[in-house]
Design a protein around this motif. Structure first.
Motif, PDB file in Angstrom:
ATOM      1  N   LEU A 216       8.553  -3.639  13.799  1.00  0.00           N
ATOM      2  CA  LEU A 216       8.994  -3.066  12.525  1.00  0.00           C
ATOM      3  C   LEU A 216       8.641  -1.588  12.421  1.00  0.00           C
ATOM      4  O   LEU A 216       9.461  -0.772  11.975  1.00  0.00           O
ATOM      5  CB  LEU A 216       8.370  -3.837  11.364  1.00  0.00           C
ATOM      6  CG  LEU A 216       8.930  -5.234  11.095  1.00  0.00           C
ATOM      7  CD1 LEU A 216       8.116  -5.918  10.002  1.00  0.00           C
ATOM      8  CD2 LEU A 216      10.398  -5.163  10.700  1.00  0.00           C
ATOM      9  N   ILE A 217       7.443  -1.222  12.837  1.00  0.00           N
ATOM     10  CA  ILE A 217       7.019   0.177  12.762  1.00  0.00           C
ATOM     11  C   ILE A 217       7.873   1.046  13.677  1.00  0.00           C
ATOM     12  O   ILE A 217       8.309   2.137  13.298  1.00  0.00           O
ATOM     13  CB  ILE A 217       5.527   0.308  13.121  1.00  0.00           C
ATOM     14  CG1 ILE A 217       4.664  -0.352  12.046  1.00  0.00           C
ATOM     15  CG2 ILE A 217       5.135   1.776  13.267  1.00  0.00           C
ATOM     16  CD1 ILE A 217       3.197  -0.432  12.392  1.00  0.00           C
ATOM     17  N   LEU A 218       8.135   0.544  14.891  1.00  0.00           N
ATOM     18  CA  LEU A 218       8.966   1.297  15.833  1.00  0.00           C
ATOM     19  C   LEU A 218      10.370   1.519  15.277  1.00  0.00           C
ATOM     20  O   LEU A 218      10.925   2.620  15.366  1.00  0.00           O
ATOM     21  CB  LEU A 218       9.048   0.547  17.161  1.00  0.00           C
ATOM     22  CG  LEU A 218       7.798   0.574  18.044  1.00  0.00           C
ATOM     23  CD1 LEU A 218       7.973  -0.351  19.241  1.00  0.00           C
ATOM     24  CD2 LEU A 218       7.503   1.995  18.513  1.00  0.00           C
ATOM     25  N   ARG A 219      10.930   0.479  14.688  1.00  0.00           N
ATOM     26  CA  ARG A 219      12.292   0.610  14.159  1.00  0.00           C
ATOM     27  C   ARG A 219      12.321   1.496  12.914  1.00  0.00           C
ATOM     28  O   ARG A 219      13.277   2.250  12.695  1.00  0.00           O
ATOM     29  CB  ARG A 219      12.866  -0.777  13.836  1.00  0.00           C
ATOM     30  CG  ARG A 219      13.110  -1.635  15.069  1.00  0.00           C
ATOM     31  CD  ARG A 219      14.069  -0.950  16.019  1.00  0.00           C
ATOM     32  NE  ARG A 219      14.319  -1.722  17.224  1.00  0.00           N
ATOM     33  CZ  ARG A 219      13.616  -1.626  18.349  1.00  0.00           C
ATOM     34  NH1 ARG A 219      12.601  -0.752  18.404  1.00  0.00           N
ATOM     35  NH2 ARG A 219      13.905  -2.346  19.401  1.00  0.00           N
ATOM     36  N   MET A 220      11.298   1.423  12.087  1.00  0.00           N
ATOM     37  CA  MET A 220      11.249   2.266  10.894  1.00  0.00           C
ATOM     38  C   MET A 220      11.128   3.737  11.264  1.00  0.00           C
ATOM     39  O   MET A 220      11.812   4.587  10.678  1.00  0.00           O
ATOM     40  CB  MET A 220      10.083   1.845   9.990  1.00  0.00           C
ATOM     41  CG  MET A 220      10.344   0.570   9.214  1.00  0.00           C
ATOM     42  SD  MET A 220       9.095   0.230   7.942  1.00  0.00           S
ATOM     43  CE  MET A 220       7.628  -0.057   8.949  1.00  0.00           C
ATOM     44  N   THR A 221      10.266   4.063  12.236  1.00  0.00           N
ATOM     45  CA  THR A 221      10.126   5.460  12.653  1.00  0.00           C
ATOM     46  C   THR A 221      11.392   5.961  13.345  1.00  0.00           C
ATOM     47  O   THR A 221      11.781   7.113  13.173  1.00  0.00           O
ATOM     48  CB  THR A 221       8.918   5.629  13.592  1.00  0.00           C
ATOM     49  OG1 THR A 221       9.042   4.748  14.719  1.00  0.00           O
ATOM     50  CG2 THR A 221       7.621   5.335  12.866  1.00  0.00           C
ATOM     51  N   THR A 222      12.054   5.076  14.096  1.00  0.00           N
ATOM     52  CA  THR A 222      13.310   5.462  14.757  1.00  0.00           C
ATOM     53  C   THR A 222      14.385   5.768  13.717  1.00  0.00           C
ATOM     54  O   THR A 222      15.088   6.786  13.804  1.00  0.00           O
ATOM     55  CB  THR A 222      13.792   4.335  15.688  1.00  0.00           C
ATOM     56  OG1 THR A 222      12.804   4.102  16.698  1.00  0.00           O
ATOM     57  CG2 THR A 222      15.116   4.720  16.349  1.00  0.00           C
ATOM     58  N   LEU A 223      14.514   4.888  12.722  1.00  0.00           N
ATOM     59  CA  LEU A 223      15.500   5.111  11.661  1.00  0.00           C
ATOM     60  C   LEU A 223      15.197   6.401  10.909  1.00  0.00           C
ATOM     61  O   LEU A 223      16.105   7.203  10.632  1.00  0.00           O
ATOM     62  CB  LEU A 223      15.496   3.923  10.705  1.00  0.00           C
ATOM     63  CG  LEU A 223      16.423   4.031   9.485  1.00  0.00           C
ATOM     64  CD1 LEU A 223      17.878   4.178   9.935  1.00  0.00           C
ATOM     65  CD2 LEU A 223      16.270   2.818   8.569  1.00  0.00           C
ATOM     66  N   LEU A 224      13.927   6.618  10.583  1.00  0.00           N
ATOM     67  CA  LEU A 224      13.534   7.837   9.875  1.00  0.00           C
ATOM     68  C   LEU A 224      13.853   9.075  10.705  1.00  0.00           C
ATOM     69  O   LEU A 224      14.338  10.089  10.174  1.00  0.00           O
ATOM     70  CB  LEU A 224      12.043   7.779   9.549  1.00  0.00           C
ATOM     71  CG  LEU A 224      11.444   9.007   8.856  1.00  0.00           C
ATOM     72  CD1 LEU A 224      12.118   9.239   7.507  1.00  0.00           C
ATOM     73  CD2 LEU A 224       9.938   8.834   8.676  1.00  0.00           C
TER      74      LEU A 224
END
Length: 213
Positions: free
Chosen positions: A184-192
């Protein structure tokens, strides 16, 4: 005042109208069609120029986002690590996810056996959690999450059998809760990162287009 108006009217009659009256109907029609055609060509050309500029801007923005997004992602990840935010986020998310997993396995165990599990059954609870939620080393991160999402068996099976190359996990974790939190953290930072790159690109190329055109 009326005299001026009369003079203007007389001039129009003697010049423009008289000349038009002197042209045969076929020539006049051809002239009108030529004017209309020229107007249409000019309008179409103008729209095509505007469209080409927009297409160019879209291409430039896409290239910038693809190029800059991953680099911004690395920068954000490094900053989260350096300030200890990444660890805090992962711990909190992992605790929330682990709590949800525990609630589910306790409920499922009660449905199957009629026995309520308590804190004194901690070893059994941890065993049930490990058995119910596992990371398959022969599937990528997304497929592992799908496999453990609790979909009906037929849905999960249909999804998995239609994947030609399931891949392998890219995340290493000691529990499924940690695994999911990291994902989740990886995907959130990627989206951001990509949102930031898109916003910057849109603003930069918009200003550049204004200056050029």
């Amino acid at each position: 005042m009326n005299t001026i108006v009369d003079r203007i009217s007389t001039f129009i009659e003697e010049t423009v109208i008289s000349r038009i009256n002197g042209i045969d109907s076929e020539t006049l029609n051809n002239l009108i069609m030529a004017i209309v055609a020229a107007f249409v060509v000019i309008m179409v050309a103008k729209k095509l120029m505007q469209l080409s500029i927009r297409i160019l801007l879209i291409v430039l923005i896409a290239v910038f986002v693809i190029f800059a997004g991953p680099r911004i992602n690395v920068f954000i990840a490094n900053k989260l690590d350096s300030y200890g935010i990444h660890g805090i986020l992962q711990q909190k998310l992992s605790e929330i996810i682990d709590g949800d997993i525990e609630t589910k396995v306790i409920y499922d165990y009660k449905v199957e056996t009629g026995i309520d599990l308590g804190e004194e059954d901690r070893e059994l609870i941890e065993q049930l959690k490990a058995e119910a939620f596992q990371v398959n080393p022969n599937m990528n991160d997304e497929l592992n999450l799908i496999a453990n999402a609790g979909f009906p068996a037929i849905v999960t099976k249909t999804i998995l059998i239609n994947i030609s190359d399931p891949g392998t996990p890219s995340i290493q974790a000691t529990s499924f809760a940690d695994y999911t939190a990291t994902f989740l953290i990886l995907r959130m930072t990627t989206l951001l990162s990509y949102l930031i790159a898109f916003s910057v690109a849109a603003e930069l190329f918009k200003e550049d287009a204004k200056r050029r055109y």
